[in-house]
Design a protein around this motif. Structure first.
Motif, mmCIF file in Angstrom:
data_model
loop_
_atom_site.group_PDB
_atom_site.id
_atom_site.type_symbol
_atom_site.label_atom_id
_atom_site.label_comp_id
_atom_site.label_asym_id
_atom_site.label_seq_id
_atom_site.Cartn_x
_atom_site.Cartn_y
_atom_site.Cartn_z
ATOM 1 N N UNK A 177 0.873 -1.177 0.000
ATOM 2 C CA UNK A 177 0.000 0.000 0.000
ATOM 3 C C UNK A 177 0.911 1.229 0.000
ATOM 4 N N UNK A 178 0.781 2.045 -1.044
ATOM 5 C CA UNK A 178 1.737 3.139 -1.239
ATOM 6 C C UNK A 178 1.159 4.521 -0.965
ATOM 7 N N UNK A 179 -0.153 4.624 -0.981
ATOM 8 C CA UNK A 179 -0.742 5.964 -0.957
ATOM 9 C C UNK A 179 -1.157 6.344 0.462
ATOM 10 N N UNK A 180 -0.603 7.461 0.903
ATOM 11 C CA UNK A 180 -0.797 7.917 2.275
ATOM 12 C C UNK A 180 -2.031 8.830 2.358
ATOM 13 N N UNK A 181 -3.189 8.217 2.178
ATOM 14 C CA UNK A 181 -4.444 8.971 2.233
ATOM 15 C C UNK A 181 -5.323 8.400 3.328
ATOM 16 N N UNK A 182 -6.168 9.248 3.902
ATOM 17 C CA UNK A 182 -7.141 8.737 4.865
ATOM 18 C C UNK A 182 -8.062 7.746 4.175
ATOM 19 N N UNK A 183 -8.558 6.681 4.784
ATOM 20 C CA UNK A 183 -8.430 6.390 6.212
ATOM 21 C C UNK A 183 -7.172 5.603 6.589
ATOM 22 N N UNK A 184 -6.389 5.100 5.624
ATOM 23 C CA UNK A 184 -5.195 4.344 6.040
ATOM 24 C C UNK A 184 -4.033 5.274 6.358
ATOM 25 N N UNK A 185 -4.034 6.483 5.789
ATOM 26 C CA UNK A 185 -2.915 7.404 5.991
ATOM 27 C C UNK A 185 -3.378 8.769 6.451
ATOM 28 N N UNK A 186 -2.708 9.800 5.964
ATOM 29 C CA UNK A 186 -2.925 11.143 6.502
ATOM 30 C C UNK A 186 -3.530 12.137 5.523
ATOM 31 N N UNK A 187 -3.250 11.970 4.234
ATOM 32 C CA UNK A 187 -3.570 13.034 3.286
ATOM 33 C C UNK A 187 -4.957 12.875 2.665
ATOM 34 N N UNK A 188 -5.252 13.803 1.743
ATOM 35 C CA UNK A 188 -6.540 13.811 1.044
ATOM 36 C C UNK A 188 -6.283 13.871 -0.462
ATOM 37 N N UNK A 189 -7.349 13.735 -1.239
ATOM 38 C CA UNK A 189 -7.184 13.640 -2.700
ATOM 39 C C UNK A 189 -6.541 14.877 -3.310
ATOM 40 N N UNK A 190 -6.786 16.046 -2.747
ATOM 41 C CA UNK A 190 -6.160 17.247 -3.320
ATOM 42 C C UNK A 190 -4.637 17.130 -3.236
ATOM 43 N N UNK A 191 -4.159 16.425 -2.202
ATOM 44 C CA UNK A 191 -2.707 16.239 -2.068
ATOM 45 C C UNK A 191 -2.199 15.219 -3.091
ATOM 46 N N UNK A 192 -3.001 14.201 -3.360
ATOM 47 C CA UNK A 192 -2.593 13.234 -4.382
ATOM 48 C C UNK A 192 -2.541 13.924 -5.749
ATOM 49 N N UNK A 193 -3.487 14.813 -5.991
ATOM 50 C CA UNK A 193 -3.464 15.573 -7.250
ATOM 51 C C UNK A 193 -2.156 16.361 -7.351
ATOM 52 N N UNK A 194 -1.809 17.079 -6.269
ATOM 53 C CA UNK A 194 -0.561 17.868 -6.298
ATOM 54 C C UNK A 194 0.658 16.956 -6.439
ATOM 55 N N UNK A 195 0.514 15.718 -5.972
ATOM 56 C CA UNK A 195 1.639 14.772 -6.027
ATOM 57 C C UNK A 195 1.747 14.074 -7.384
ATOM 58 N N UNK A 196 0.908 14.457 -8.328
ATOM 59 C CA UNK A 196 1.026 13.878 -9.674
ATOM 60 C C UNK A 196 0.003 12.812 -9.986
ATOM 61 N N UNK A 197 -0.930 12.543 -9.051
ATOM 62 C CA UNK A 197 -2.034 11.621 -9.322
ATOM 63 C C UNK A 197 -1.587 10.203 -9.639
ATOM 64 N N UNK A 198 -2.374 9.549 -10.497
ATOM 65 C CA UNK A 198 -2.139 8.126 -10.757
ATOM 66 C C UNK A 198 -0.763 7.864 -11.363
ATOM 67 N N UNK A 199 -0.249 8.792 -12.165
ATOM 68 C CA UNK A 199 1.048 8.544 -12.822
ATOM 69 C C UNK A 199 2.143 8.306 -11.782
ATOM 70 N N UNK A 200 2.086 9.048 -10.684
ATOM 71 C CA UNK A 200 3.101 8.875 -9.630
ATOM 72 C C UNK A 200 2.977 7.483 -9.002
ATOM 73 N N UNK A 201 1.758 7.016 -8.854
ATOM 74 C CA UNK A 201 1.538 5.668 -8.296
ATOM 75 C C UNK A 201 2.050 4.615 -9.284
ATOM 76 N N UNK A 202 1.716 4.793 -10.551
ATOM 77 C CA UNK A 202 2.096 3.785 -11.561
ATOM 78 C C UNK A 202 3.608 3.722 -11.757
ATOM 79 N N UNK A 203 4.291 4.863 -11.574
ATOM 80 C CA UNK A 203 5.762 4.826 -11.680
ATOM 81 C C UNK A 203 6.342 3.867 -10.646
ATOM 82 N N UNK A 204 5.748 3.875 -9.437
ATOM 83 C CA UNK A 204 6.220 2.971 -8.380
ATOM 84 C C UNK A 204 5.825 1.528 -8.647
#
Ligand code: FES
Length: 576
Positions: free
Chosen positions: A305-332
């Motif tokens: 599990x790589x994405x640090x979003x609530x409820x498992x993590x801390x952040x929210x979707x707006x932060x994932x957007x700023x972090x590059x969205x799905x492309x950043x996940x797929x790179x990993x």
């Protein structure tokens, strides 16, 4: 074949004279004010899923304007048409009960009308799977876009988001940690903008999985609902809808076994909602593909599990957007994903990733060697209590309860739960196992998100935050807890859950993937012979409710109606 025809010639109304049908159709469509020139263009349908009850879709009218602009700039004629829309809080008894109705509506409207392609506008939890299911069955070129997540709110300097924080604050209110005034204040701040829940609930999960599936333009899942970028994405989606109409890029060419496996992989890596397993099984089912839960569990054991979003993590979707969205996940996930899968823009999944700009820095998507949760974020359990499987999201549960044996405290139904859970005389302790029956697909009906059984008030007031809870219901992707869900077969059809009695001992062992009712077989056999199905069918059941009760399948088949899914020809994930 009508499918070989284009524009106004597609799917003519049957009058026994095709040229007359076309003549009549053109007469009536001209009453909408279209010229002959406009009617010669590729016709792009747009599903209008706006409703005054659906705040998650509040922006649909302006998105439709932007989609239309894109369609016209690309030389097509956009025509919007209404379909059913569903909001989680405005769908009695539960939105899952109505998902298949929306899927049927979408399928039949796409099929009935002369559209060369269709833009599907989804967002709230059930709308995306319903539209994908309908589009898969209609198999007309289709492109999905989502309304996008809400921005977060703020309470006393703390970020707030629907609906992980809805549940957290409600639990605090139940435990009398906060008063009426504060809970009312929080109520006004939990959903501060239009858009979908901004945690990793079902809407965010299905948006990211749909992008991984290839049905959306790249990097569009996480764009917040209220940003100008969301409008530009809508315009681009409209333009691409003309392209797929010309190329006849049908859903079966995009939603391939590889693409569906990518969606399952992304579901695991984002710590997504358990509901998405049911929805992806339903979408796959429309293509004759079954999700093999044991193989899915094996896939989970090699997926961090790589994405640090609530409820498992801390952040929210707006932060994932700023972090590059799905492309950043797929790179990993590069080594784990089928990068050659075709996507809706005509490029492969990895071509799109290569073209996306990586963020300068971000702390939302972890690297594979520093995950939020090492592996098996969602685990599939088997045992004499769940012969056809059950699910637990261990990434969002108390670790100390992942191996637990306790005494069952049984609630026979949702009304029974509501009546007794807060009874001060309820015989319950913190290490008991709460069991809810008759909350599955047929039992409730509609398999509501009731699996998040509240901690009995008297225990909540003592500070108990988590207990093992077991049911045949679903749970919101925004919830947290040691909660076993989707127990199949469900209790209403005589699954072993129906045989559990208060005082029985139950063993949950997530590392061993076991869920056992520790009652000897002779006793269970005696209980089985005494068991009678609950009166799920009233004598006056009719219409959609009768159709639902007669034909809904179990959770492992996506809760689709049995007559809507073709014969299974393949099981995924295929052995890695
Ligand atoms: Fe619509 Fe949460 S209620 S996404």
């Amino acid at each position: 074949m009508t499918t070989a025809k284009r524009g106004m010639r597609r799917n003519l109304t049957a009058y026994g004279d095709e040229e007359f049908s076309l003549f009549l159709r053109r007469a009536f469509i001209k009453a909408m004010g279209y010229t002959d020139d406009a009617l010669e263009r590729p016709i792009i349908g747009i599903t209008n899923t706006y409703s005054g009850f659906n705040a998650c879709h509040r922006t649909v009218p302006e998105l439709i304007d932007a989609v239309k602009r894109g369609v016209m700039l690309a030389g097509g004629l956009p025509v919007e048409f209404p379909t059913i829309t569903l909001h989680e809080s405005f769908a009695h008894p539960t939105s899952m009960y109505l998902r298949n109705l929306m899927a049927i509506d979408a399928e039949e409207m796409i099929r009935a009308q002369p559209v060369d392609s269709v833009v599907l506008i989804g967002g709230c939890d059930k709308t995306v799977p319903a539209l994908l299911m309908g589009a898969a069955s209609a198999n007309v070129p289709a492109i999905l876009m989502v309304t996008g997540p809400m921005l977060t709110g703020n309470h006393k300097g703390e970020r707030l988001g629907a609906c992980t924080d809805c549940r957290r604050f409600w639990a605090r209110y139940r435990a009398k940690e906060i008063d009426d005034q504060e809970i009312n204040e929080v109520n006004s701040k939990l959903a501060p903008t239009a858009g979908t829940c901004m945690v990793m609930g079902t809407a965010s999960t299905m948006a990211l999985c749909s992008e991984a599936l290839g049905m959306m333009l790249p990097n569009s899942a996480a764009i917040p609902a209220v940003m100008a970028e969301r409008m530009r994405n809508a315009e681009a989606t409209g333009a691409r809808a003309v392209g797929i109409a010309k190329e006849r890029l049908t859903p079966d060419k995009i939603m391939t076994p590889d693409a569906l496996e990518n969606a399952l992989r992304v579901l695991l890596a984002i710590g997504g909602s358990t509901n998405a397993i049911v929805h992806l099984a339903a979408v796959a089912g429309r293509l004759g593909i079954a999700v093999d839960l044991d193989a899915f569990d094996r896939m989970g054991q090699e997926t961090p599990v790589l994405v640090d979003l609530k409820p498992t993590g801390q952040h929210y979707m707006e932060h994932l957007y700023e972090a590059g969205g799905l492309a950043t996940i797929l790179r990993e996930l590069k080594a784990l994903v089928k990068g050659n899968a075709l996507t809706i823009n005509g490029k492969t999944l990895f071509q799109n990733v290569e073209e996306a700009l990586p963020p300068d820095r971000q702390d939302v998507v972890r690297t594979r060697d520093n995950p939020i949760f090492k592996a098996g974020g969602i685990a599939v359990l088997r045992g004499n209590l769940a012969p056809d499987g059950a699910i637990i999201k261990q990434a969002a549960a108390s670790e100390k309860l992942m191996r637990h044996t306790g005494r069952a405290v049984v609630f026979e139904s949702l009304p029974d739960l509501a009546d007794r859970i807060d009874d001060p005389n309820l015989d319950v302790n913190a290490d008991d196992v709460l069991v809810l029956k008759n909350a599955g697909p047929k039992g409730a009906p509609g398999m509501p998100e009731a699996g998040y059984i509240p901690i009995p008030r008297k225990l909540a007031q003592q500070g108990v935050k988590d207990m093992v809870r077991i049911s045949d219901a679903r749970m919101s992707g925004t919830a947290f807890g040691a909660i076993v869900l989707h127990v199949a077969p469900e209790s209403a059809v005589g699954g072993p859950l129906a045989l559990v009695r208060s005082g029985d001992r139950i063993r949950l062992d997530v590392p061993e993937r076991r869920l056992e009712l520790l009652v000897d077989e002779q006793t269970l056999a005696a209980r089985r012979s005494e068991w009678r199905p609950p009166a799920a069918h009233d004598l006056d059941d009719r219409g959609y409710r009768k159709l639902f009760l007669d034909t809904v399948q179990q959770a492992d088949r996506g809760c689709d109606f049995e007559f809507l899914a073709p014969k299974v020809t393949m099981r995924i994930p295929r052995t890695p």
